[in-house]
Design a protein around this motif. Structure first.
Motif, mmCIF file in Angstrom:
data_model
loop_
_atom_site.group_PDB
_atom_site.id
_atom_site.type_symbol
_atom_site.label_atom_id
_atom_site.label_comp_id
_atom_site.label_asym_id
_atom_site.label_seq_id
_atom_site.Cartn_x
_atom_site.Cartn_y
_atom_site.Cartn_z
ATOM 1 N N VAL A 127 -25.591 -12.016 -11.649
ATOM 2 C CA VAL A 127 -25.049 -11.683 -10.326
ATOM 3 C C VAL A 127 -24.107 -10.492 -10.432
ATOM 4 O O VAL A 127 -24.141 -9.569 -9.604
ATOM 5 N N GLN A 128 -23.271 -10.476 -11.474
ATOM 6 C CA GLN A 128 -22.344 -9.359 -11.670
ATOM 7 C C GLN A 128 -23.088 -8.044 -11.913
ATOM 8 O O GLN A 128 -22.703 -6.992 -11.408
ATOM 9 N N SER B 250 -24.714 -16.749 -0.730
ATOM 10 C CA SER B 250 -24.131 -16.199 -1.951
ATOM 11 C C SER B 250 -23.446 -17.296 -2.755
ATOM 12 O O SER B 250 -23.084 -18.352 -2.211
ATOM 13 N N PRO B 251 -23.242 -17.091 -4.053
ATOM 14 C CA PRO B 251 -22.516 -18.089 -4.848
ATOM 15 C C PRO B 251 -21.127 -18.377 -4.289
ATOM 16 O O PRO B 251 -20.680 -19.526 -4.276
ATOM 17 N N GLU B 252 -20.432 -17.321 -3.806
ATOM 18 C CA GLU B 252 -19.101 -17.534 -3.236
ATOM 19 C C GLU B 252 -19.178 -18.381 -1.968
ATOM 20 O O GLU B 252 -18.328 -19.253 -1.746
ATOM 21 N N ASP C 291 -13.550 -23.849 -2.166
ATOM 22 C CA ASP C 291 -12.846 -22.883 -3.005
ATOM 23 C C ASP C 291 -13.856 -21.884 -3.559
ATOM 24 O O ASP C 291 -14.744 -22.250 -4.334
ATOM 25 N N ALA C 292 -13.752 -20.597 -3.181
ATOM 26 C CA ALA C 292 -14.712 -19.570 -3.611
ATOM 27 C C ALA C 292 -14.624 -19.267 -5.097
ATOM 28 O O ALA C 292 -15.513 -18.624 -5.648
ATOM 29 N N ARG D 93 -19.030 -19.131 -10.107
ATOM 30 C CA ARG D 93 -19.791 -19.193 -11.358
ATOM 31 C C ARG D 93 -20.583 -20.497 -11.437
ATOM 32 O O ARG D 93 -21.776 -20.500 -11.765
ATOM 33 N N GLU D 94 -19.920 -21.609 -11.126
ATOM 34 C CA GLU D 94 -20.598 -22.905 -11.173
ATOM 35 C C GLU D 94 -21.698 -22.992 -10.117
ATOM 36 O O GLU D 94 -22.771 -23.553 -10.363
#
Length: 320
Positions: free
Chosen positions: A60-61, A225-227, A236-237, A241-242
């Protein structure tokens, strides 16, 4: 490369050490070739260890790297005589989506894609690659034009998602995306979509209903999105990662699920490490896709698209 990612720090430090030794050799006329060779071997091993075992969040990064090639970079490199077309003929022009007509390998095509900026000024101009409704309506206008003139459609997907602001909602954001999904499903010309970076939510899917969906090795494609998922699941954004691990949003997982057709290989470390090589890899992918699709009739194209999306997911029937 100045904009290295956190997990690349050991690689960058070792590269800097090698550069220092080479400079010292040139300045002091001292032979350090043996030490340099050992460090270069270690660098090769370290790069293999890091880049061959990337975690979902690390991919993702890489997909978000500011130096990663954008839609316009691929258009400039892969297509000839590109003419950008503007506006949705209803409200205005949206620079978060670019599109127009061009030649690919001598044949006319319509090419459309999300466009983000390289710096803050351009990102503001492009709305950080998050389209308003007029962007999707512009894309649909170009797709229908392509259908009229029997041109294949090639889409590049790279957005965090459709813009969620008040103005976008007032102008019918959800309707614009939904109409794209419906109309793309019935296009009578070949449609190819390539996820080149981020494929976020309906904003990404609005250019993703295609006969062939390809996805870069270091990209992600998901309904959220993951966030965003982290904020919903854990309030909690910071648990992004999890969330990325749990959501199965990277190319390998989506190929396994049948969501995408092919993973497009990237140079070691990501497309931004060697854009020229990346262009050559993608060119071959597009060549093969067009070769496979251009032999199909309009009805066969629609049917194959329908079958492709119908097969996604799993379900059970119950008597209850």
């Amino acid at each position: 490369m100045e904009n290295h990612l956190p997990f690349e720090k050991p690689i960058m430090e070792l590269r800097n050490k090698i550069d220092e030794l080479k400079s010292f050799t040139d300045e002091k006329d001292i032979d350090l070739s043996g030490e340099i060779e050992k460090l270069e071997q270690r660098l090769e091993q370290l790069e293999a260890e890091v880049y061959n075992n990337l975690k979902p969040w690390q991919r993702v990064q890489i997909a978000r790297h500011p130096e990663r090639p954008t839609t316009l970079d691929y258009i400039d490199s892969l297509f000839e005589q590109f003419i950008e077309l503007h506006g949705d003929r209803l409200f205005g022009d949206d620079e978060a989506i670019v599109g127009g007509i061009a030649f690919f390998e001598g044949s006319p095509v319509t090419v459309i894609g999300h466009q983000r900026g390289r710096d803050t000024k351009e990102n503001v101009r492009r709305n950080f690659g998050m389209p308003h409704p007029e962007g999707y309506r512009k894309a649909l206008r170009l797709m229908k034009q392509a259908e009229k003139f029997n041109r294949p459609v090639i889409c590049f997907v790279d957005t965090k998602g459709a813009y969620p602001g008040k103005a976008a909602e007032e102008r019918g954001q959800s309707e614009a995306i939904a109409r794209n999904l419906m109309e793309m499903a019935g296009l009578k010309v070949p449609v190819i979509s390539v996820v080149i970076g981020e494929g976020g939510s309906g904003g990404g899917l609005a250019l993703g209903v295609a006969n062939h969906v390809h996805m870069f090795e270091n990209s992600w494609y998901s309904t959220i999105s993951p966030e965003g998922a982290s904020s919903i699941l854990w309030k909690d954004a910071s648990y992004a990662r999890e969330a990325a691990e749990a959501m199965r949003i990277t190319a390998g997982d989506l190929k396994e699920f049948g969501v995408i057709d092919e993973i497009v290989r990237e140079p070691r470390g990501g497309a931004h490490h060697d854009p020229k090589e990346q262009m050559a890899i993608l060119r071959k992918t597009l060549q093969q896709s067009l070769k496979d699709l251009l032999v199909l009739t309009p009805n066969e194209l629609i049917e194959s698209r329908y079958e492709k999306f119908k097969q996604m997911g799993t379900f059970e029937e119950s008597d209850f």
